[in-house]
Design a protein around this motif. Structure first.
Motif, PDB file in Angstrom:
ATOM      1  N   PRO A 312      33.667  39.560  58.832  1.00  0.00           N
ATOM      2  CA  PRO A 312      32.725  39.563  58.115  1.00  0.00           C
ATOM      3  C   PRO A 312      31.239  39.361  59.191  1.00  0.00           C
ATOM      4  CG  PRO A 312      34.353  37.708  57.841  1.00  0.00           C
ATOM      5  CD  PRO A 312      35.179  38.552  57.834  1.00  0.00           C
ATOM      6  N   TYR A 313      29.311  39.428  59.563  1.00  0.00           N
ATOM      7  CA  TYR A 313      29.218  39.341  59.761  1.00  0.00           C
ATOM      8  C   TYR A 313      28.908  37.543  59.297  1.00  0.00           C
ATOM      9  CZ  TYR A 313      24.448  39.292  62.100  1.00  0.00           C
ATOM     10  OH  TYR A 313      23.708  38.377  62.508  1.00  0.00           O
ATOM     11  N   SER A 314      28.788  37.722  58.007  1.00  0.00           N
ATOM     12  CA  SER A 314      28.408  35.821  57.603  1.00  0.00           C
ATOM     13  C   SER A 314      29.755  35.306  56.729  1.00  0.00           C
ATOM     14  CB  SER A 314      27.378  36.865  55.976  1.00  0.00           C
ATOM     15  OG  SER A 314      26.145  36.888  57.165  1.00  0.00           O
ATOM     16  N   GLY A 315      30.144  34.739  57.181  1.00  0.00           N
ATOM     17  CA  GLY A 315      31.721  34.667  55.837  1.00  0.00           C
ATOM     18  C   GLY A 315      32.600  34.245  57.096  1.00  0.00           C
ATOM     19  N   ASP A 316      33.642  34.052  56.998  1.00  0.00           N
ATOM     20  CA  ASP A 316      34.749  33.230  57.864  1.00  0.00           C
ATOM     21  C   ASP A 316      35.322  34.567  58.458  1.00  0.00           C
ATOM     22  OD1 ASP A 316      36.471  31.470  58.657  1.00  0.00           O
ATOM     23  OD2 ASP A 316      38.119  31.789  57.313  1.00  0.00           O
ATOM     24  N   ARG A 317      35.215  34.699  59.789  1.00  0.00           N
ATOM     25  CA  ARG A 317      35.853  34.840  60.918  1.00  0.00           C
ATOM     26  C   ARG A 317      37.138  34.476  61.612  1.00  0.00           C
ATOM     27  NH1 ARG A 317      30.633  36.023  64.835  1.00  0.00           N
ATOM     28  NH2 ARG A 317      29.377  36.755  63.095  1.00  0.00           N
ATOM     29  N   ARG A 318      37.644  35.091  60.895  1.00  0.00           N
ATOM     30  CA  ARG A 318      39.091  34.739  61.294  1.00  0.00           C
ATOM     31  C   ARG A 318      40.059  34.968  62.230  1.00  0.00           C
ATOM     32  NH1 ARG A 318      41.352  34.437  55.009  1.00  0.00           N
ATOM     33  NH2 ARG A 318      39.589  33.379  54.593  1.00  0.00           N
ATOM     34  N   ALA A 319      40.418  33.962  63.136  1.00  0.00           N
ATOM     35  CA  ALA A 319      40.972  34.539  64.721  1.00  0.00           C
ATOM     36  C   ALA A 319      42.536  34.754  64.153  1.00  0.00           C
ATOM     37  CB  ALA A 319      41.415  33.063  65.586  1.00  0.00           C
ATOM     38  N   GLY A 320      42.821  35.460  65.004  1.00  0.00           N
ATOM     39  CA  GLY A 320      43.884  36.593  64.974  1.00  0.00           C
ATOM     40  C   GLY A 320      44.120  37.281  63.308  1.00  0.00           C
ATOM     41  N   THR A 321      43.384  37.478  63.526  1.00  0.00           N
ATOM     42  CA  THR A 321      43.147  38.404  62.179  1.00  0.00           C
ATOM     43  C   THR A 321      42.396  39.627  62.327  1.00  0.00           C
ATOM     44  OG1 THR A 321      41.528  37.961  60.694  1.00  0.00           O
ATOM     45  CG2 THR A 321      43.072  36.687  60.288  1.00  0.00           C
ATOM     46  N   VAL A 322      42.255  40.782  62.225  1.00  0.00           N
ATOM     47  CA  VAL A 322      40.635  41.938  62.103  1.00  0.00           C
ATOM     48  C   VAL A 322      39.883  41.993  61.190  1.00  0.00           C
ATOM     49  CG1 VAL A 322      42.141  43.287  64.097  1.00  0.00           C
ATOM     50  CG2 VAL A 322      42.932  43.642  61.633  1.00  0.00           C
ATOM     51  N   GLY A 323      40.021  41.293  60.401  1.00  0.00           N
ATOM     52  CA  GLY A 323      38.819  40.800  59.154  1.00  0.00           C
ATOM     53  C   GLY A 323      39.099  42.409  57.921  1.00  0.00           C
ATOM     54  N   LEU A 324      38.354  42.201  57.340  1.00  0.00           N
ATOM     55  CA  LEU A 324      39.264  43.558  56.094  1.00  0.00           C
ATOM     56  C   LEU A 324      37.831  44.606  55.990  1.00  0.00           C
ATOM     57  CD1 LEU A 324      36.311  40.582  54.583  1.00  0.00           C
ATOM     58  CD2 LEU A 324      39.000  40.560  53.998  1.00  0.00           C
ATOM     59  N   PRO A 325      38.949  45.391  55.427  1.00  0.00           N
ATOM     60  CA  PRO A 325      39.218  46.337  55.448  1.00  0.00           C
ATOM     61  C   PRO A 325      37.417  47.283  55.160  1.00  0.00           C
ATOM     62  CG  PRO A 325      40.369  46.639  53.496  1.00  0.00           C
ATOM     63  CD  PRO A 325      40.106  45.055  54.023  1.00  0.00           C
ATOM     64  N   LEU A 326      36.443  47.820  56.359  1.00  0.00           N
ATOM     65  CA  LEU A 326      35.511  48.226  56.090  1.00  0.00           C
ATOM     66  C   LEU A 326      34.701  49.006  54.936  1.00  0.00           C
ATOM     67  CD1 LEU A 326      34.735  49.422  59.992  1.00  0.00           C
ATOM     68  CD2 LEU A 326      33.852  47.831  58.473  1.00  0.00           C
ATOM     69  N   PRO A 327      34.052  48.961  54.280  1.00  0.00           N
ATOM     70  CA  PRO A 327      32.540  49.815  52.907  1.00  0.00           C
ATOM     71  C   PRO A 327      33.438  50.929  53.358  1.00  0.00           C
ATOM     72  CG  PRO A 327      31.216  48.362  53.907  1.00  0.00           C
ATOM     73  CD  PRO A 327      32.176  48.283  54.561  1.00  0.00           C
ATOM     74  N   GLY A 328      34.077  51.516  52.066  1.00  0.00           N
ATOM     75  CA  GLY A 328      34.831  53.370  52.519  1.00  0.00           C
ATOM     76  C   GLY A 328      35.921  53.856  53.401  1.00  0.00           C
ATOM     77  N   THR A 329      36.286  52.884  53.437  1.00  0.00           N
ATOM     78  CA  THR A 329      37.729  53.073  54.307  1.00  0.00           C
ATOM     79  C   THR A 329      38.743  52.225  53.241  1.00  0.00           C
ATOM     80  OG1 THR A 329      36.621  53.124  56.312  1.00  0.00           O
ATOM     81  CG2 THR A 329      39.165  52.888  56.410  1.00  0.00           C
ATOM     82  N   GLU A 330      40.018  52.713  53.008  1.00  0.00           N
ATOM     83  CA  GLU A 330      40.929  52.148  52.599  1.00  0.00           C
ATOM     84  C   GLU A 330      42.231  52.037  53.450  1.00  0.00           C
ATOM     85  OE1 GLU A 330      42.617  54.797  49.053  1.00  0.00           O
ATOM     86  OE2 GLU A 330      40.710  56.022  49.985  1.00  0.00           O
ATOM     87  N   VAL A 331      42.179  50.693  53.051  1.00  0.00           N
ATOM     88  CA  VAL A 331      44.105  50.497  54.682  1.00  0.00           C
ATOM     89  C   VAL A 331      44.768  49.923  53.660  1.00  0.00           C
ATOM     90  CG1 VAL A 331      44.095  48.819  55.966  1.00  0.00           C
ATOM     91  CG2 VAL A 331      41.969  49.794  56.135  1.00  0.00           C
ATOM     92  N   LYS A 332      45.901  50.131  53.858  1.00  0.00           N
ATOM     93  CA  LYS A 332      47.067  50.250  53.634  1.00  0.00           C
ATOM     94  C   LYS A 332      48.656  49.501  54.075  1.00  0.00           C
ATOM     95  CE  LYS A 332      49.375  54.434  51.355  1.00  0.00           C
ATOM     96  NZ  LYS A 332      49.526  55.269  50.486  1.00  0.00           N
ATOM     97  N   VAL A 333      49.489  48.613  53.351  1.00  0.00           N
ATOM     98  CA  VAL A 333      50.233  48.499  54.810  1.00  0.00           C
ATOM     99  C   VAL A 333      51.951  49.043  54.074  1.00  0.00           C
ATOM    100  CG1 VAL A 333      50.960  46.672  55.204  1.00  0.00           C
ATOM    101  CG2 VAL A 333      49.068  46.411  55.550  1.00  0.00           C
ATOM    102  N   THR A 334      52.741  49.882  54.752  1.00  0.00           N
ATOM    103  CA  THR A 334      53.195  50.643  53.440  1.00  0.00           C
ATOM    104  C   THR A 334      55.027  50.526  54.895  1.00  0.00           C
ATOM    105  OG1 THR A 334      53.296  52.526  55.231  1.00  0.00           O
ATOM    106  CG2 THR A 334      52.280  52.324  53.046  1.00  0.00           C
ATOM    107  N   ASP A 335      55.855  51.083  53.503  1.00  0.00           N
ATOM    108  CA  ASP A 335      57.334  50.846  54.329  1.00  0.00           C
ATOM    109  C   ASP A 335      57.427  52.245  55.452  1.00  0.00           C
ATOM    110  OD1 ASP A 335      60.120  50.070  52.753  1.00  0.00           O
ATOM    111  OD2 ASP A 335      59.897  50.882  54.624  1.00  0.00           O
ATOM    112  N   SER A 336      57.435  51.190  56.298  1.00  0.00           N
ATOM    113  CA  SER A 336      57.549  52.686  57.300  1.00  0.00           C
ATOM    114  C   SER A 336      58.958  54.256  56.864  1.00  0.00           C
ATOM    115  CB  SER A 336      57.675  53.000  58.735  1.00  0.00           C
ATOM    116  OG  SER A 336      58.306  52.071  59.134  1.00  0.00           O
ATOM    117  N   ALA A 337      59.710  53.626  55.788  1.00  0.00           N
ATOM    118  CA  ALA A 337      60.815  54.565  55.855  1.00  0.00           C
ATOM    119  C   ALA A 337      60.453  54.923  54.093  1.00  0.00           C
ATOM    120  CB  ALA A 337      62.090  54.241  55.834  1.00  0.00           C
TER     121      ALA A 337
END
Ligand code: MCA
Ligand code: AMP
Length: 504
Positions: A312-337
């Motif tokens: 985030p611009y305002s808010g917690d910028r966390r080292a080692g993370t790439v932040g939060l999904p941008l508005p309008g973009t869905e991001v999910k983490v899935t089982d590759s199998a």
């Protein structure tokens, strides 16, 4: 709107006498002057026979004119295909053949090397140099400085960016006007760009980061760029006091931190530092804050998707993370199998869907189907997990990829060249940690016993075929490659063995 990309990024600035670009020597280019050049180029492209939807391949040094070609393509409805200036003639041939580009613009110095290729592909070769000279300039100079913008819609293709593949064959990611515009809109808003911003631009403009993220955001906000030909530490230090924002790959930030001149005073007026294209080490993040008081804003994107997440611009910028999904973009983490969404906290394949996601790979329906699901989710090949607050961390890759100084390198492409060398039975190419580039390339060779391996000759052969940044920094000869019981080469074992080659 007749042409959303052109109208929104460029046309809205017609006649504006405010500064768009400042060059290192202090010379400035207004929006109006930039757009007049672009209009001349659009006229020339049309005169050269290019029609809306045709591809224009461009391999030239970074310059205001190079950026004006992008604007010209948008205005004339031509698909812009920028190429890394480090690519060899062999590499360029593939892109021109594959894309069917009918015109290629290159630096005069490269024209002799590319002439036969262009002739063989039936493409016309024009030249444009960093100083603005060349056949493209001389032909466009007498032309009218206005051009009737070609009608296009958000669904029309705007650019092809080639990305290498795990099979060694590059794929042309097809990006529409809508893909580019939706992302630029979101980023201007999220990163709070305004007409008062001055972006210190030292990235190349043949990749998403320097071309679409940096330039589109500036154009959409109507702000300015200090346009440097490349990353040069002294120039950056000299120009920082004139800027408000900067975007870079992690190497930019580690290089800045290595210089004692880079301190709080030099950066106190800066509003934002953005990092992406490769992992920013948490340690760099912390050091940067200690030295300057600024927290770098890390974001995550891909050629195929533009930007997906951001701290985030305002808010917690966390080292080692790439932040939060941008508005309008869905991001999910899935089982590759199974493709099923995993619970928060579990590591899996990162998938993304949204208006930013590309249309597929040019003339590669089977590759497209492998990576772009029918429901619109793109399988990124990155492995990650969400924390309880929705911050995404990238923890690895499900694809055999090396990222060196922000450039993606697919080992297979190098292995194919190494395997062809006299006396080589097989090879494995790995990425190992590097203090400047994050990762660098190492080639492991196994001899076939027919002759002594001539490593210098192998290096020379690689040099004629592959761009400099892909060259193995070290060649190692082993009696055999480590394999698992299935016979698959264990690259992890090789990476573990050679991880200290450049860092200890
Ligand atoms: C230059 N060399 C490299 C690289 N760059 N070798 C490996 N990896 C590299 N990235 C070679 C040079 O040819 C030279 O070879 C030697 O290394 C040292 O050159 P040097 O002058 O130190 O390098 P440089 O010109 O300063 O370049 C380093 C750089 C540059 C500033 C990190 O590579 C750069 O601007 N990278 C940014 C790439 C980028 O924009 N990526 C975004 C992709 P020799 O000594 O033999 O001459 S878009 C993307 O990934 C997604 C969408 C995203 O999320 O953004
Ligand atoms: P490219 O295909 O050149 O567009 O590179 C995209 C890849 O770069 C992604 O799939 C990631 O592996 C990597 N990447 C981009 N941004 C980041 C980041 N902030 N942290 C880690 N990896 C990144």
């Amino acid at each position: 709107m007749t042409n959303p990309l052109y109208d929104t990024l460029f046309g809205c600035h017609t006649g504006k006498t405010s500064v768009f670009l400042t060059l290192p020597d202090g010379q400035t280019i207004t929006y109006a002057a930039f757009l007049e050049t672009a209009a001349r180029y659009a006229t020339l492209l049309t005169q050269l026979g290019l029609e809306p939807g045709d591809r224009l391949a461009v391999q030239i040094a970074k310059s205001p004119q190079a950026l004006a070609i992008y604007a010209a393509c948008a205005q004339a409805g031509i698909v812009f295909l920028p190429l890394n200036t480090a690519y060899t003639a062999d590499e360029v041939r593939y892109f021109v053949e594959n894309s069917g580009a009918r015109v290629v613009v290159c630096d005069s110095d490269n024209a002799p090397a590319l002439k036969d290729m262009a002739d063989a592909c039936g493409a016309q070769l024009e030249t444009l140099n960093a100083d603005g000279s060349g056949s493209f300039h001389s032909k466009s100079h007498p032309l009218a400085s206005s051009f009737v913008t070609v009608e296009r819609s958000e669904d029309d293709l705007a650019a092809f960016l080639y990305t290498s593949g795990t099979t060694g064959r590059s794929k042309g990611a097809m990006l529409t006007q809508g893909n580019l515009l939706s992302n630029a809109r979101v980023l201007v808003d999220q990163w709070q760009f305004s007409k008062d911003d001055v972006l210190l631009h030292a990235l190349p403009i043949f990749h998403t980061h320097g071309l679409f993220v940096a330039s589109n955001v500036t154009l959409m906000a109507g702000s300015q760029m200090i346009f440097l030909p490349k990353f040069d530490l002294d120039q950056i230090i000299a120009q920082l006091p004139n800027a408000t924002t900067m975007m870079g790959v992690p190497t930019f930030y580690t290089r800045l931190l290595s210089d004692p001149r880079f301190d709080k005073t030099l950066t106190q007026h800066m509003r934002l530092f953005v990092s992406g294209s490769a992992p920013l080490l948490a340690d760099t993040h912390v050091q940067f804050q200690e030295r300057t008081g600024h927290r770098i804003l890390e974001r995550y994107g891909m050629t195929e998707t533009n930007m997906n997440t951001s701290n985030p611009y305002s808010g917690d910028r966390r080292a080692g993370t790439v932040g939060l999904p941008l508005p309008g973009t869905e991001v999910k983490v899935t089982d590759s199998a199974t493709g099923k969404t995993l619970p928060q906290g579990e590591i899996g394949e990162i998938e993304v869907r949204g208006p930013n996601v590309f249309q597929g790979y040019w003339q590669m329906p089977e590759k497209t189907a492998e990576e772009l699901r029918s429901d619109g989710f793109f399988i990124t090949g990155d492995l990650g997990c969400f924390d309880a607050d929705g911050y995404l961390s990238i923890v690895g890759r499900n694809k055999d990829l090396i990222i060196s100084g922000g450039y993606n390198i697919y080992p297979k492409e190098i292995e194919l060249v190494l395997d062809d060398q006299p006396g080589v039975l097989e090879s494995a190419v790995i990425g190992v940690p590097h203090p400047d580039f994050g990762e660098t390339v190492v080639g492991v060779l196994v001899a076939d016993g027919s002759q002594e391996l001539d490593l210098d000759a192998i290096k020379a052969s690689v040099a004629t075929t592959l761009a400099r940044f892909k060259h193995p920094q070290r060649l190692i000869v082993l009696p055999e490659l480590p394999r698992n019981t299935m016979g698959k080469v264990q690259k992890k074992a090789l990476r573990d063995t050679y991880s200290g080659l450049f860092t200890t």
